[in-house]
Design an enzyme around this catalytic site. Structure first.
Site, PDB file in Angstrom:
ATOM      1  N   HIS A  72       0.824  -1.204   0.000  1.00 42.59           N
ATOM      2  CA  HIS A  72       0.000   0.000   0.000  1.00 42.59           C
ATOM      3  C   HIS A  72       0.862   1.260   0.000  1.00 42.59           C
ATOM      4  CE1 HIS A  72      -3.525   2.506   0.577  1.00 42.59           C
ATOM      5  NE2 HIS A  72      -2.814   3.204   1.441  1.00 42.59           N
ATOM      6  N   HIS A 132      -1.528   3.417  -8.711  1.00 40.70           N
ATOM      7  CA  HIS A 132      -1.826   2.549  -9.853  1.00 40.70           C
ATOM      8  C   HIS A 132      -1.544   3.283 -11.150  1.00 40.70           C
ATOM      9  CE1 HIS A 132      -5.540   4.741  -8.789  1.00 40.70           C
ATOM     10  NE2 HIS A 132      -5.827   4.740 -10.080  1.00 40.70           N
TER      11      HIS A 132
HETATM   12  P1  5GP Z   1      -8.287   6.626 -10.657  1.00 37.83           P
HETATM   13  O1  5GP Z   1      -9.547   7.398 -10.958  1.00 37.83           O
HETATM   14  O2  5GP Z   1      -8.027   6.572  -9.161  1.00 37.83           O
HETATM   15  O3  5GP Z   1      -7.088   7.048 -11.441  1.00 37.83           O
HETATM   16  O4  5GP Z   1      -8.567   5.146 -11.158  1.00 37.83           O
HETATM   17  C1  5GP Z   1      -9.313   4.225 -10.441  1.00 37.83           C
HETATM   18  C2  5GP Z   1      -9.817   3.194 -11.420  1.00 37.83           C
HETATM   19  O5  5GP Z   1     -10.238   2.065 -10.692  1.00 37.83           O
HETATM   20  C3  5GP Z   1     -11.011   3.653 -12.259  1.00 37.83           C
HETATM   21  O6  5GP Z   1     -10.671   3.600 -13.654  1.00 37.83           O
HETATM   22  C4  5GP Z   1     -12.124   2.647 -11.910  1.00 37.83           C
HETATM   23  O7  5GP Z   1     -12.895   2.273 -13.024  1.00 37.83           O
HETATM   24  C5  5GP Z   1     -11.340   1.481 -11.345  1.00 37.83           C
HETATM   25  N1  5GP Z   1     -12.047   0.704 -10.339  1.00 37.83           N
HETATM   26  C6  5GP Z   1     -12.736   1.185  -9.267  1.00 37.83           C
HETATM   27  N2  5GP Z   1     -13.216   0.177  -8.513  1.00 37.83           N
HETATM   28  C7  5GP Z   1     -12.787  -0.967  -9.118  1.00 37.83           C
HETATM   29  C8  5GP Z   1     -12.955  -2.362  -8.799  1.00 37.83           C
HETATM   30  O8  5GP Z   1     -13.586  -2.745  -7.810  1.00 37.83           O
HETATM   31  N3  5GP Z   1     -12.384  -3.263  -9.647  1.00 37.83           N
HETATM   32  C9  5GP Z   1     -11.694  -2.879 -10.755  1.00 37.83           C
HETATM   33  N4  5GP Z   1     -11.168  -3.848 -11.535  1.00 37.83           N
HETATM   34  N5  5GP Z   1     -11.510  -1.575 -11.081  1.00 37.83           N
HETATM   35  C10 5GP Z   1     -12.052  -0.642 -10.268  1.00 37.83           C
HETATM   36 ZN    ZN Z   2      -3.909  -0.065  -0.670  1.00 41.16          ZN
END
Ligand code: 5GP
Ligand code: ZN
Length: 114
Positions: free
Chosen positions: A46, A100
């Site tokens: 994390h 990520h």
């Molecule tokens: P961020 O907006 O933080 O850059 O990206 C987070 C990403 O995580 C988003 O594209 C969203 O669709 C994805 N995401 C959120 N919850 C989940 C989940 O439970 N499983 C998967 N595989 N993707 C998720």
């Molecule tokens: Zn985490």
């Protein structure tokens, strides 16, 4: 165990469509894909975001980018091209506070982040 979604995915406690895994990294399909290929690449440890990485952990960037090459090859976008994005913090729209990279590809993309 903390309450972090991607920690739980990385530990296999929440199911995901895993496309790559090694000791320190996991890659899985985004739940709401923004391109034909949309893979999330995370460290199992994390760490909240790029700006939270400290000296002992900088090797994680090598691990993540090595995994990105593996994923790009397995998803057949290594030659055609792909985009690696990491959203860092509020103004970048980060919604999951666990470091990520998004690996996006499978179509020609435009470039307009604003
Ligand atoms: P961020 O907006 O933080 O850059 O990206 C987070 C990403 O995580 C988003 O594209 C969203 O669709 C994805 N995401 C959120 N919850 C989940 C989940 O439970 N499983 C998967 N595989 N993707 C998720
Ligand atoms: Zn985490």
């Amino acid at each position: 165990m903390n309450d972090c979604l991607f920690c739980k995915i990385g530990a296999g406690q929440i199911k995901s469509d895993v496309v790559y895994e090694d000791q320190r990294v996991m890659a899985f399909r985004d739940l709401t894909p923004k391109a034909p290929v949309h893979i999330l690449i995370i460290p199992k440890k994390h760490i909240e975001r790029v700006s939270a990485v400290t000296e002992p952990d900088f090797g994680i960037f090598a691990d993540l980018h090595r995994a990105a090459q593996h994923v790009a090859k397995s998803q057949n976008v290594f030659e055609s091209g792909f985009r690696l994005i990491t959203n860092n913090g509020k103004d970048a729209g980060q919604t999951v506070n666990h470091l990520h990279y998004h690996l996006l590809g499978g179509k020609a993309m435009t470039w307009s982040p604003v």
